[in-house]
Design a protein around this motif. Structure first.
Motif, PDB file in Angstrom:
ATOM      1  N   THR A 255      -4.522  -5.956  12.340  1.00 57.81           N
ATOM      2  CA  THR A 255      -4.715  -4.495  12.300  1.00 57.81           C
ATOM      3  C   THR A 255      -3.905  -3.866  11.166  1.00 57.81           C
ATOM      4  O   THR A 255      -2.787  -4.288  10.888  1.00 57.81           O
ATOM      5  N   TYR A 256      -4.475  -2.847  10.543  1.00 58.40           N
ATOM      6  CA  TYR A 256      -3.780  -2.127   9.466  1.00 58.40           C
ATOM      7  C   TYR A 256      -2.915  -1.015  10.050  1.00 58.40           C
ATOM      8  O   TYR A 256      -3.424  -0.086  10.681  1.00 58.40           O
ATOM      9  N   TYR A 257      -1.602  -1.144   9.864  1.00 59.74           N
ATOM     10  CA  TYR A 257      -0.648  -0.125  10.325  1.00 59.74           C
ATOM     11  C   TYR A 257      -0.078   0.593   9.109  1.00 59.74           C
ATOM     12  O   TYR A 257       0.535  -0.051   8.251  1.00 59.74           O
ATOM     13  N   SER A 258      -0.244   1.906   9.044  1.00 63.12           N
ATOM     14  CA  SER A 258       0.244   2.643   7.876  1.00 63.12           C
ATOM     15  C   SER A 258       1.767   2.566   7.757  1.00 63.12           C
ATOM     16  O   SER A 258       2.322   2.668   6.672  1.00 63.12           O
ATOM     17  N   ASP A 259       2.461   2.378   8.862  1.00 59.73           N
ATOM     18  CA  ASP A 259       3.927   2.314   8.823  1.00 59.73           C
ATOM     19  C   ASP A 259       4.436   1.023   8.173  1.00 59.73           C
ATOM     20  O   ASP A 259       5.522   0.999   7.601  1.00 59.73           O
ATOM     21  N   TYR A 260       3.650  -0.034   8.286  1.00 53.94           N
ATOM     22  CA  TYR A 260       4.118  -1.337   7.785  1.00 53.94           C
ATOM     23  C   TYR A 260       3.377  -1.779   6.536  1.00 53.94           C
ATOM     24  O   TYR A 260       3.933  -2.438   5.682  1.00 53.94           O
ATOM     25  N   ASN A 261       2.072  -1.435   6.460  1.00 50.51           N
ATOM     26  CA  ASN A 261       1.264  -1.892   5.323  1.00 50.51           C
ATOM     27  C   ASN A 261       1.007  -0.707   4.404  1.00 50.51           C
ATOM     28  O   ASN A 261      -0.087  -0.190   4.365  1.00 50.51           O
ATOM     29  N   LYS A 262       2.022  -0.281   3.681  1.00 49.72           N
ATOM     30  CA  LYS A 262       1.872   0.952   2.911  1.00 49.72           C
ATOM     31  C   LYS A 262       0.984   0.781   1.676  1.00 49.72           C
ATOM     32  O   LYS A 262       0.451   1.741   1.155  1.00 49.72           O
ATOM     33  N   ASP A 263       0.849  -0.430   1.195  1.00 44.30           N
ATOM     34  CA  ASP A 263       0.063  -0.662  -0.009  1.00 44.30           C
ATOM     35  C   ASP A 263      -1.436  -0.644   0.317  1.00 44.30           C
ATOM     36  O   ASP A 263      -1.928  -1.477   1.072  1.00 44.30           O
TER      37      ASP A 263
END
Ligand SMILES: [Zn+2]
Length: 294
Positions: A255-263
């Motif tokens: 899953t894409y998490y904006s908090d961890y996968n900022k790029d």
């Protein structure tokens, strides 16, 4: 006697003219006053409305202080029952499994978005994203009728030089799917070769040309680069940025998490494979959330 009559007539005419002029000037003044007053009021009202509208627009345009979100982005390949001699069985999802997933999405209020809608994520509360890689004709035959049935949006990652080739989508099929509004088209390069293995010149062609050609042929904006075989490095990402892509999608990572996968050029995805159970699929969906602080 005659002279007197003439004098009387002249006097009467004079009085009539004076009277007419008087009435005219009074009317004109009144009309002028009315116009002045009303235009003044209108101006004020217009100004006031404009300021109200502007304040509403400002509120609407105001950037959120922060957005935190999670989007499960699923990666599919073939939608086919029979995988023939092909060794990578897990790439072939049964259309029936796909239908169960679409049904679950709609019955549970999830909001399917295109990859290119991640930039407007604050508009959603339970966003999820379905992407199809390579997109052979099997998607048109087995997947397109289902996404229409359940009204689910899907992002297709197209290999440009495959279009109109054997078992691939035709230009007409792509146009038909685009017209449905349920499909967005993104680039999976020109010919699906690992980008880091290529010469600088060929790497550029794969990244730049595929975007340009898809945009020209279909009158769309291509904003996402789907790396073939999930292969990328910093050079690939720099070229993607230079070509004007806003997103780059990888093949793994969950899953894409904006908090961890900022790029936004290394967006992870979930492998939707043949043996994925509905329970497993639903568990990923439950990770979806959007928290906006205005
Ligand atoms: Zn691929």
């Amino acid at each position: 006697m005659k002279r007197n009559r003439v004098l009387i007539i002249v006097c009467i005419c004079f009085l009539i003219i004076v009277a007419i002029l008087g009435v005219y000037s009074l009317t004109k003044e009144k009309a002028q006053t009315t116009i002045d007053v009303s235009s003044l009021n209108l101006n004020n009202v217009a100004k006031e409305s404009a300021s109200n509208v502007n304040s509403y627009v400002n509120i609407a345009k105001q950037a959120p202080k922060s957005i935190s979100y999670a989007v499960p982005i699923f990666m599919y390949h073939f939608l086919l029952d029979d995988y023939g001699e092909y060794p990578d069985v897990e790439n072939f999802m049964r259309p029936q499994t796909f239908e169960e997933q679409l049904k679950y999405i709609t019955e549970n209020g999830y909001e399917p978005i295109f990859v290119n809608e991640i930039g407007n994520i604050e508009e959603y509360t339970k966003p999820i994203c379905l992407t199809i890689d390579d997109v052979f004709v099997y998607f048109y035959n087995n997947g397109f009728p289902l996404i229409k049935k359940y009204n689910v949006k899907v992002t297709l990652c197209i290999i440009y030089e495959y279009i109109n080739g054997e078992n691939y989508l035709t230009t007409e099929q792509i146009k038909e799917m685009l017209d449905s509004g349920l499909v967005s088209i993104e680039s999976h390069t020109m010919s699906h070769i690992e980008l880091t293995t290529l010469s600088e010149e060929e790497r550029r062609r794969q990244i730049f040309e595929s975007k340009k050609k898809l945009e020209e042929d279909f009158g769309i904006e291509v904003s996402t680069l789907c790396y073939p075989v999930g292969d990328y490095n910093s050079e690939v990402i720099e070229l993607a940025k230079e070509a004007g892509y806003k997103y780059g999608i990888a093949m793994t990572g969950g899953t894409y998490y904006s908090d961890y996968n900022k790029d936004l050029y290394t967006i992870p995805r979930i492998y939707a494979n043949r043996s994925m159970s509905l329970n497993e699929f639903a568990n990923y969906l439950r990770q979806s959330y959007v928290t906006v602080d205005w």
